[in-house]
Design an enzyme around this catalytic site. Structure first.
Site, PDB file in Angstrom:
ATOM      1  N   LYS A   1       2.418   6.947   6.371  1.00 58.08           N
ATOM      2  CA  LYS A   1       1.612   5.722   6.323  1.00 58.08           C
ATOM      3  C   LYS A   1       0.211   6.108   6.797  1.00 58.08           C
ATOM      4  O   LYS A   1      -0.050   6.261   7.982  1.00 58.08           O
ATOM      5  CB  LYS A   1       2.198   4.620   7.213  1.00 58.08           C
TER       6      LYS A   1
ATOM      7  N   ARG B   1      -6.759   0.479   1.626  1.00 58.59           N
ATOM      8  CA  ARG B   1      -6.144   0.553   0.319  1.00 58.59           C
ATOM      9  C   ARG B   1      -7.205   0.533  -0.758  1.00 58.59           C
ATOM     10  O   ARG B   1      -8.104  -0.304  -0.733  1.00 58.59           O
ATOM     11  CB  ARG B   1      -5.244  -0.681   0.157  1.00 58.59           C
TER      12      ARG B   1
ATOM     13  N   ARG C   1      -7.557  -4.073  -1.028  1.00 64.59           N
ATOM     14  CA  ARG C   1      -6.304  -4.816  -0.986  1.00 64.59           C
ATOM     15  C   ARG C   1      -6.549  -6.305  -1.223  1.00 64.59           C
ATOM     16  O   ARG C   1      -5.725  -6.994  -1.792  1.00 64.59           O
ATOM     17  CB  ARG C   1      -5.665  -4.593   0.379  1.00 64.59           C
TER      18      ARG C   1
ATOM     19  N   PHE D   1      -0.429   7.299  -3.843  1.00 67.69           N
ATOM     20  CA  PHE D   1       1.018   7.142  -3.615  1.00 67.69           C
ATOM     21  C   PHE D   1       1.741   6.444  -4.767  1.00 67.69           C
ATOM     22  O   PHE D   1       2.953   6.294  -4.736  1.00 67.69           O
ATOM     23  CB  PHE D   1       1.307   6.467  -2.272  1.00 67.69           C
TER      24      PHE D   1
ATOM     25  N   ARG E   1       6.038  -8.874  -0.998  1.00 71.60           N
ATOM     26  CA  ARG E   1       6.301  -8.237   0.288  1.00 71.60           C
ATOM     27  C   ARG E   1       7.782  -8.409   0.520  1.00 71.60           C
ATOM     28  O   ARG E   1       8.241  -9.495   0.856  1.00 71.60           O
ATOM     29  CB  ARG E   1       5.483  -8.901   1.398  1.00 71.60           C
TER      30      ARG E   1
END
Ligand code: ATP
Length: 607
Positions: free
Chosen positions: A274, A279, A294, A364, A439
């Site tokens: 992490k 982001r 983000r 990622f 989420r």
């Protein structure tokens, strides 16, 4: 639709303290919008002429807008600025110039107005009647022209365009027309509330918002969704796909207490470090690269080295990459702390910072390639595609990814990450699709365990402040009323009053910011039992650390009426303290959600 009609809707939206009323007013507005106008009306309601993620800014400085008002109404820039200084809002100031003194407060306004040099023929209120019927489309076109004006004489040209427009408008329209170029319309409507309004207007009920959410998560473009709904109907909205250049709403992480619980729940996982930066979603379309944060802000101009890296390292015509950017020194394998990286979120001095604090982007995920969306493919497949697409050795670095099926190995990787100065790990279900805007337990973050406090901070929104006694009275606040975000109802609910952990400087800073967004009634999207001394618009996000989450009847976060009709208490923070301001990288809607808060509450006893 006439712009004066749209302005009347804006006035109603601004005046209400009820979220349900917001939805009703919006639904009524949308019902009266034609196919040709709906997209423009959506953007204008957000104070824009394009979706948030487009860099199109109408951007005019206060002085320029004051000059445009002065030219429109035969006043002087100094007088307009003086009145602005008194009333604190340029839109209000302009409206008063058009309308003349406000009757409800004759002494103050009268003297103010008397000091203005208004050289118009007849009384100031003779401006109150519109000269010409200005439509929403007229306004949209002129604002677009203002935004597109570039090069020599830009300032003057923009002023002339705006003052012409103001001169032709009625007083209420003037109020809103002035606020838009200042980026200050702020009607306090969240995206989910606009979706509710669209659903109510076109699909008959606000609960049908769910049907629009998939398209919203894939394109982030409310104007496009509304236009498609009006022109082609719901089926076409449901089919809207990912578009290069429009940000996909980010998938986010859930929390679990430890590696054991994670493996129990997720079985086989892909583990990645992490990274603690920010982001960045990178979109490549031929030789055009755009980047989004983000919270969907356009960050393209901020990171030239990432544009260069993308063009060098991605050879396919189109691609969308999900990355975390941070300052990193490959030689020493050193990750710089977030406080360093965050210095790169700036508008000016970019070239210089690119040299002193170059960023790397840890890639990622890949969400799009060669004209095709990959979000429905399982992560395992996307990671293979990423490997085939990203040429290594450069600014873009593939995130280290390992497949793990046992808690022991997961713990070793977690420890290793922490010892390298990382925040922890993100573990992802190997077979999960990319759930835009979601989420859930497809992605879980694991961080270091700390005793005596929650192992994660909360991002809270300041909702108001309560006057204090003693030393702090000088700054006008004794405690801040803060809340979290209820994403289901698109409202802010209270979770704490916080007074400690703030230095005198921070109080001053809060005061400076909060004073600009004070309001005289509870904002419609705030749900609170506590009545602070001063309400402010929910805009400032702060990061808070607390020892514990407890149940509390005085806070509205998570407070519900249960099946037996009894009121269940909300949740509150014990010993909250300020860690940092998050305003530059988090919108209020990116704050911790009620759902997260409740999960953190459940987790705290399971360490
Ligand atoms: P925090 O404040 O802890 O960063 P957050 O609310 O911003 O939390 P979370 O859902 O908790 O977001 O964590 C996800 C964030 O972690 C992502 O938005 C991303 O910026 C960052 N991140 C770092 N490394 C990764 C990774 N390997 N995969 C996914 N996200 C990552």
């Amino acid at each position: 639709m006439l712009f004066s009609q749209l302005s009347s809707y804006f006035e109603k939206l601004e005046a209400t303290s009820s979220r349900l009323a917001l939805i009703d007013i919006l639904a009524d507005l949308f019902k009266h919008s034609s196919e040709a106008e709906i997209e423009k009306i959506i953007y204008l309601s957000q104070g824009r002429i394009a979706p948030f993620f487009e860099a199109t800014e109408i951007g005019m400085a206060e002085k320029q807008v004051a000059q445009a008002i002065a030219s429109a109404f035969n006043s002087t820039k100094q007088d307009v600025l003086k009145l602005y200084g008194e009333v604190g809002d340029m839109g209000e100031a302009a409206m008063q110039i058009v309308r003349g003194p406000v009757k409800s407060n004759p002494s103050r306004q009268g003297s103010l107005f008397a000091s203005l040099k208004v050289h118009a023929v007849g009384s100031p209120s003779s401006f109150a009647t519109p000269r010409k019927k200005i439509t929403v489309s007229d306004v949209f076109e002129i604002l677009t022209q203002i935004a597109k004006t570039q090069g020599l004489g830009t300032v003057e040209k923009r002023q002339v365009l705006l003052s012409d427009l103001l001169r032709k408008s009625d007083s209420n329209s003037v109020r809103y027309l002035v606020r838009i170029p200042l980026g200050n319309l702020r009607l306090g409507i969240g995206d989910p509330t606009i979706l509710d309004g669209l659903a109510k207007a076109k699909l008959g009920d606000k609960s049908k918002r769910k049907l629009l959410e998939g398209a919203y998560n894939r394109t982030s473009d409310l104007g496009l969704i509304a236009k498609t709904l009006w022109e082609k109907g719901l089926a076409a909205v449901i089919k809207l796909q990912v578009v290069v250049g429009k940000p996909i709403r980010s998938e986010l992480c859930e929390r679990l207490p430890n590696a054991e619980k994670a493996i129990e729940k997720m079985e086989i996982v892909s583990v990645q470090p992490k990274y603690d930066g920010f982001r960045v979603q990178i979109h490549k379309d031929g030789d055009k690269v755009s980047m989004f944060s983000r919270n969907l802000e356009n960050m393209t101009h901020m990171f030239p080295e990432l544009i260069e890296g993308t063009l060098k390292q991605i050879k396919t015509k189109t691609a969308i990459l999900d990355t975390e950017a941070l300052a990193y020194q490959p030689e020493s394998e050193e990750f710089l702390p977030f406080q360093e990286t965050t210095k790169r979120r700036r508008k000016y001095g970019i070239e210089e910072m690119t040299k002193t604090l170059p960023l790397k982007a840890f890639v990622f995920d890949i969400l799009y390639k060669d004209g095709k969306s990959l979000i429905d493919k399982p992560l395992s497949e996307r990671l293979v595609i990423l490997k085939q697409t990203l040429i290594i050795n450069g600014t873009l670095i593939p995130a280290k990814t390992q497949t793990v099926r046992d808690a022991k190995t997961l713990n070793i990787i977690l420890e290793d990450s922490i010892s390298k100065g990382l925040e922890g790990v993100v573990i992802k279900k190997l077979e999960s699709p990319y759930e835009a805007g979601g989420r859930n337990f497809n992605w879980v973050k694991l961080k270091r365990q700390q005793s005596g406090e929650l192992n994660d901070t909360l991002d809270c929104v300041i909702l108001g402040y309560v006057f204090g006694k003693g030393k702090r009275t000088a700054f006008g606040a004794g405690a801040l009323l803060v809340g979290v975000y209820d994403d289901k109802n698109d409202e802010f609910v209270t979770v704490s009053k916080i007074g400690t952990g703030l230095s005198d400087e921070e109080w001053k800073e809060i005061h400076k910011r909060a004073d600009k967004i004070k309001v005289d009634h509870k904002p419609a999207r705030v749900n609170s039992v506590i009545e602070p001394s001063v309400w402010i618009k929910p805009e400032i996000v702060i990061e808070i650390l607390a020892d514990e989450i407890t149940r509390s009847p005085i806070h509205t976060a998570g407070a519900v009426i249960n099946q037996s009709g009894e009121k269940e208490p909300g949740y509150a923070l014990r010993f909250p303290r300020l860690v940092s301001f998050r305003t530059s990288d988090k919108k209020p809607e990116d704050a911790t959600t009620v759902k997260e808060l409740i999960e953190m509450y459940k987790l705290q006893n399971k360490k």
